[in-house]
Design an enzyme around this catalytic site. Structure first.
Site, mmCIF file in Angstrom:
data_model
loop_
_atom_site.group_PDB
_atom_site.id
_atom_site.type_symbol
_atom_site.label_atom_id
_atom_site.label_comp_id
_atom_site.label_asym_id
_atom_site.label_seq_id
_atom_site.Cartn_x
_atom_site.Cartn_y
_atom_site.Cartn_z
ATOM 1 N N ARG A 1 20.871 -13.901 2.757
ATOM 2 C CA ARG A 1 21.009 -14.741 3.947
ATOM 3 C C ARG A 1 21.828 -15.992 3.618
ATOM 4 O O ARG A 1 22.678 -16.420 4.374
ATOM 5 C CB ARG A 1 19.589 -15.108 4.407
ATOM 6 C CG ARG A 1 19.462 -15.733 5.757
ATOM 7 C CD ARG A 1 18.065 -16.304 5.932
ATOM 8 N NE ARG A 1 17.657 -17.082 4.753
ATOM 9 C CZ ARG A 1 18.056 -18.308 4.482
ATOM 10 N NH1 ARG A 1 18.834 -18.940 5.322
ATOM 11 N NH2 ARG A 1 17.662 -18.936 3.388
ATOM 12 N N ASP B 1 15.569 -15.990 23.850
ATOM 13 C CA ASP B 1 14.172 -15.646 23.546
ATOM 14 C C ASP B 1 13.276 -16.036 24.727
ATOM 15 O O ASP B 1 12.337 -15.309 25.080
ATOM 16 C CB ASP B 1 13.714 -16.402 22.287
ATOM 17 C CG ASP B 1 14.787 -16.395 21.217
ATOM 18 O OD1 ASP B 1 14.639 -15.708 20.218
ATOM 19 O OD2 ASP B 1 15.823 -17.078 21.421
ATOM 20 N N ARG C 1 13.676 -13.500 27.384
ATOM 21 C CA ARG C 1 12.946 -12.272 27.021
ATOM 22 C C ARG C 1 11.460 -12.463 27.297
ATOM 23 O O ARG C 1 10.789 -11.568 27.817
ATOM 24 C CB ARG C 1 13.153 -11.972 25.530
ATOM 25 C CG ARG C 1 14.532 -11.417 25.222
ATOM 26 C CD ARG C 1 14.787 -11.333 23.715
ATOM 27 N NE ARG C 1 16.065 -10.691 23.440
ATOM 28 C CZ ARG C 1 16.779 -10.884 22.327
ATOM 29 N NH1 ARG C 1 16.346 -11.708 21.397
ATOM 30 N NH2 ARG C 1 17.916 -10.254 22.138
ATOM 31 N N HIS D 1 15.638 -20.248 16.275
ATOM 32 C CA HIS D 1 15.969 -18.939 16.841
ATOM 33 C C HIS D 1 15.861 -17.967 15.670
ATOM 34 O O HIS D 1 16.819 -17.728 14.945
ATOM 35 C CB HIS D 1 17.387 -18.949 17.436
ATOM 36 C CG HIS D 1 17.872 -17.577 17.831
ATOM 37 N ND1 HIS D 1 17.262 -16.807 18.785
ATOM 38 C CD2 HIS D 1 18.917 -16.839 17.391
ATOM 39 C CE1 HIS D 1 17.913 -15.666 18.919
ATOM 40 N NE2 HIS D 1 18.919 -15.652 18.070
#
Ligand code: NAD
Length: 322
Positions: free
Chosen positions: A91, A151, A154, A178
């Site tokens: 990452r 989000d 959703r 996020h």
């Protein structure tokens, strides 16, 4: 607005960028749309394709592939450019490569004399928004990321389905990063003006466990979509369109964008998804919800995850200060 024309420059004409552009065109959100990509030919092809749809739309937009000098009189520069994760790549390594990509974008944007609002969608969005703010030297209120806007959409969709209420009448937010540490402050979730916790108490058939499952589904939604179709783009494209309308229309509407916290919720110098009032100046102000002690702690933990990520990047010499 900078001119009487509503002008948006989009950097990154990949799946997310073009879903956003297609949605802008269909909702007639701006007058001029400039497409920029490292792959100039791709940006030109996308501009041609969109222009061929103009005859079927209600919009009278000027759409063309351009370069960074076109940012000088833009109202908004939207960044969804980025590189994808390589197999086995960490990452941090991905973050380092995207930090480099952002240097190659933000510097020429600011050199053009751009004085509008930055909207960032590239992941990890909260970190990339902070990097944009640092590189540009802009007032943090003029730099916002998509944060937890998608989000939150959703969450409202799933709650609406479960409670059988139009999602537009569900007022609930996803806050924080996020990413994996995001969370739902249930104490603030309402249907119209009635608290969902109260609705649960009054209706035994509404299962509180299902609410926790919904929170987990929201956290895992991107993974599930990526597993099924490799990427997510329509939802985020529409979330970006909604934020763009709020800015260009000087709406003062509330969106869970990634905003810099300056003492709100006891946090400073970190960008994360928080309900904020958005208008032509960017973030007019961050709202401070009355979170419970536990919720405030969860937000603090999420902010710490983001701080650690940014510091790891800065230690490695890739932070925007270096
Ligand atoms: P993509 O690979 O389809 O598109 C990326 C584009 O960026 C490509 O066209 C590429 O040529 C361009 N690009 C790369 N380096 C560039 C540079 N230096 N200058 C200009 N353009 C450059 O990727 P995508 O699916 O469109 O996703 C874009 C980003 O959006 C990713 O970081 C993704 O994780 C993120 N995303 C964010 C959310 C959110 O909620 N914020 C949701 C979905 C995806």
């Amino acid at each position: 607005m900078i001119t009487d024309k509503r002008k948006v420059v989009l950097v990154g004409t990949g799946m997310v960028g073009m879903s956003y552009a297609y949605s802008l065109l269909n909702q007639n959100v701006c007058d001029e749309l400039v497409l920029i990509d490292l792959d100039r030919k791709r940006a030109e092809g996308e501009a041609m394709d969109l222009n061929h749809g103009l005859a079927f739309s209600a919009a009278n937009m000027k759409i063309y592939a351009g370069d960074y000098t076109d940012c000088s009189d833009a109202d908004i520069v939207v960044i969804c450019a980025g590189v994808a994760q390589r197999p086995g790549e960490t990452r941090l390594a991905l973050l380092q490569r995207n930090a480099k990509v952002f240097r190659s974008i933000v510097d020429p944007v600011t050199s053009s004399g751009f004085d509008g609002i930055f909207l960032v969608a590239t992941n990890p969005v909260d970190i990339m928004t902070k990097i944009t703010c640092m590189l540009s030297g802009f007032n943090p209120r003029k730099v916002l990321g998509t944060g937890t806007a998608l989000d939150t959409a959703r969450l409202r969709y799933l709650l609406g389905e479960y409670l059988r209420v139009d999602p537009r009448n569900v007022h609930a937010y996803v806050m924080g990063e996020h990413g994996d540490s995001e969370f739902v402050p249930w104490s603030q979730a309402q249907v119209a003006t009635k608290c969902i916790t109260e609705i649960c108490e009054e209706n035994p058939e509404i299962d509180r466990k299902r609410l926790s499952e919904i929170e987990k589904e929201v956290q895992g939604a991107a993974y599930k979509i990526i597993e099924a179709k490799n990427a997510t783009y329509y939802g985020i494209g529409m979330a970006m369109t909604r934020i763009t309308r709020a800015i260009l229309g000087d709406e003062n509407s509330v969106h869970t964008v990634s905003a810099m916290l300056k003492g709100e919720y006891g946090q400073t110098d970190v960008f994360c998804g928080v309900p904020s009032i958005v208008n032509k100046n960017g973030i007019q102000r961050v709202l401070t919800l009355s979170l419970t002690e536990e919720e405030t702690e969860r937000l603090g933990q999420s902010c710490q995850v983001l701080r650690d990520s940014y510091e790891e990047l800065a230690r490695d010499g890739q932070g925007a200060e270096s």
